[in-house]
Design an enzyme around this catalytic site. Structure first.
Site, PDB file in Angstrom:
ATOM      1  CG  ASN A   1      -2.111   0.954   1.032  1.00  0.00           C
ATOM      2  OD1 ASN A   1      -1.984   1.986   0.396  1.00  0.00           O
ATOM      3  ND2 ASN A   1      -3.246   0.619   1.613  1.00  0.00           N
ATOM      4  CG  ASP A   2       1.380   3.258   3.620  1.00  0.00           C
ATOM      5  OD1 ASP A   2       0.418   3.935   3.239  1.00  0.00           O
ATOM      6  OD2 ASP A   2       1.410   2.658   4.703  1.00  0.00           O
ATOM      7  CB  ILE A   3       6.061   0.467  -0.327  1.00  0.00           C
ATOM      8  CG1 ILE A   3       5.276  -0.757  -0.797  1.00  0.00           C
ATOM      9  CG2 ILE A   3       6.423   0.356   1.134  1.00  0.00           C
ATOM     10  CD1 ILE A   3       6.055  -2.049  -0.723  1.00  0.00           C
TER      11      ILE A   3
ATOM     12  CB  SER B   1      -0.321   3.448   7.087  1.00  0.00           C
ATOM     13  OG  SER B   1      -0.845   3.657   5.792  1.00  0.00           O
TER      14      SER B   1
END
Length: 483
Positions: free
Chosen positions: A412-414, A453
């Site tokens: 997701n965030d990466i 997150s």
């Protein structure tokens, strides 16, 4: 004892060299397996040289304790899945911290007994002191002060490490909510607790008694709990690395207390390497170490800048298979979702299948993918994915524009373009994998949630992105049947 003082010192030197070789070998996947054996042999040598060295009392009880600990270790290692390794590492850090607390308190108790005997006019010939007790008896007043400083620092760091690691274990295992949570007062409460520890230290060195050390250990334990509980799940990889460093410094401080050179060297190696790794992880997230420790962005749920427009477009297994059949180059970007679904073996089979069809297949690994440094690398190595296919962010980011299909597995965030495009995003400036630059992006994801997150990802709404919903392992197996 089998190891006299000189032989023990030589064994410690050899063990220290093996530990250094072990750390050095971990820099490369090809040498990592051999380096692990360096560490195993070094630790075995260190334990044997200590247990059968001079000054050891109650050897039978010590051997029983070692046997129980080794048995528990073997059992736990056999039960823990590779995907659960982050929380196991956090749990083991807590043991190191607790050991530092116990050893420091025990050293203070022994020191109190020795000083009481000296004040009573007892001579060394009248008491049976060996090992650490005899060392304490021969210390000067200045050396005793230094010893107390070392013990106090070791207990403080150990208590923070113990409770902090327990909270990290709970968050990583899902037993504690991953969102940041603090008591009223927040960081001011942590600061007040730290000031109280300093005051207790002043009272301790002024001769107020051992109660000051015990109370300091409790307050330090609160600091560890409250500090880590206030950090969000998105920053947890840095937390694991940081606690690793803390445990090393706690061990080094206790090594000074016990005058054990090997414990000092080993603790310094662990502490410094953990600190360096924490810096690398923070750099990979474009974060400062202080900002992570004082509360991360894990609890924020919405970007403060651009709004996301569009809809997430789903795709079926046969459509994904068609895209892969037409593609020449494929990049797979794994994240924690792959670990949760234990999909690494299915991914390995997919890689083999695609390579048999003449496709170029590579893996893109972000520095903070997963829940601890190197998490994805370990899972892929376990699934027998060739090392030369696994590339780091800086090695592969420029290749995405020439890539036909990128498969994002539970990340997701990466892979969030908001890091580049949205100055108001909590992850603004964080280096990410530019997967959206490929012709087609397939995102394997359980549902439309924001992930660990709590940050929404514009990638899922882009025109060249298709959402392949479902459990990662089941989705990849379905894809294998279509291929």
């Amino acid at each position: 004892m089998f190891f006299e003082e000189g032989l023990q010192a030589a064994a410690y030197i050899v063990a220290a060299i093996l530990f250094i070789l072990s750390l050095g070998g971990l820099k490369d996947q090809e040498t990592a397996k051999r380096s692990i054996w360096y560490g195993i042999v070094g630790m075995a040598l260190a334990v044997v040289a200590t247990v059968f060295g001079p000054g050891v009392q109650n050897l039978f009880v010590l051997l029983i304790a070692i046997a129980i600990g080794a048995g528990l270790g073997i059992y736990i290692a056999g039960q823990v899945q590779m995907t659960e390794m982050p929380q196991l590492v956090a749990a083991l850090h807590s043991f190191v911290g607790l050991a530092a607390v116990f050893i420091g308190i025990n050293a203070e108790l022994m020191l109190g007994s020795v000083l009481a005997m000296k004040e009573a006019g007892t001579s060394l010939t009248e008491v049976d002191l060996t090992g650490f007790g005899e060392t304490l008896w021969n210390k000067t007043a200045a050396e005793i002060t230094i010893l107390r400083v070392e013990s106090f620092i070791g207990i403080f760091i150990g208590a923070v490490t113990f409770t902090g690691s327990i909270v990290a274990f709970g968050k990583l295992s899902g037993k504690i909510d991953g969102k940041p949570s603090q008591l009223p007062g927040g960081h001011m409460l942590n600061a007040a607790a730290a000031v109280l520890c300093i005051v207790l230290g002043i009272l301790y060195f002024g001769g107020a008694g051992i109660w000051t050390v015990l109370l300091m250990a409790l307050v330090a334990g609160f600091i560890g709990y409250h500090l880590i509980n206030g950090i969000g799940g998105a920053d947890m990889p840095v937390v694991v690395s940081m606690l690793n460093s803390y445990s090393g410094w706690a061990a080094a401080a206790i090594g000074f207390t016990l005058s054990n050179d090997l414990l000092i060297v080993t603790g310094a190696l662990v502490g410094s390497s953990g600190a360096i790794l924490s810096y690398i992880m923070c750099k990979g997230m474009n974060r400062s170490f202080i900002s992570v420790i004082l509360g991360g962005w894990g609890g924020q749920t919405q970007s403060s800048g651009q709004e996301i427009e569009g809809e997430q477009t789903p795709i079926k297994a046969d459509e994904v298979a068609d895209l892969l059949e037409e593609a020449d180059s494929v990049v797979i970007a794994p994240g924690y979702g792959m670990a949760v679904a234990q999909a690494q073996q299915a991914i390995s089979e997919l890689t083999t299948k695609l390579k048999e069809k003449g496709k170029t297949v590579r893996f893109a690994i972000h520095p903070v993918a997963g829940r601890m440094p190197g998490h994805m690398n370990v899972l892929l190595a376990e699934a027998k994915v060739p090392y030369d296919l696994v590339l780091e962010l800086e090695e592969i980011n420029e290749d995405f524009p020439e890539t036909d299909v990128v498969i994002v597995i539970g990340a997701n965030d990466i892979v969030n373009p908001a890091a580049n495009d949205d100055p108001g995003s909590p992850i603004a400036g964080m280096p990410v994998l530019h997967v959206w630059e490929a012709r087609h992006v397939i995102v394997s994801k359980r549902g439309q949630g924001t992930g660990y997150s709590g940050i929404e990802n514009p990638l899922f709404f882009k025109d060249n992105t298709r959402m392949y919903y479902g459990d990662a392992k089941e989705s990849v197996n379905a894809l294998l049947q279509k291929l």
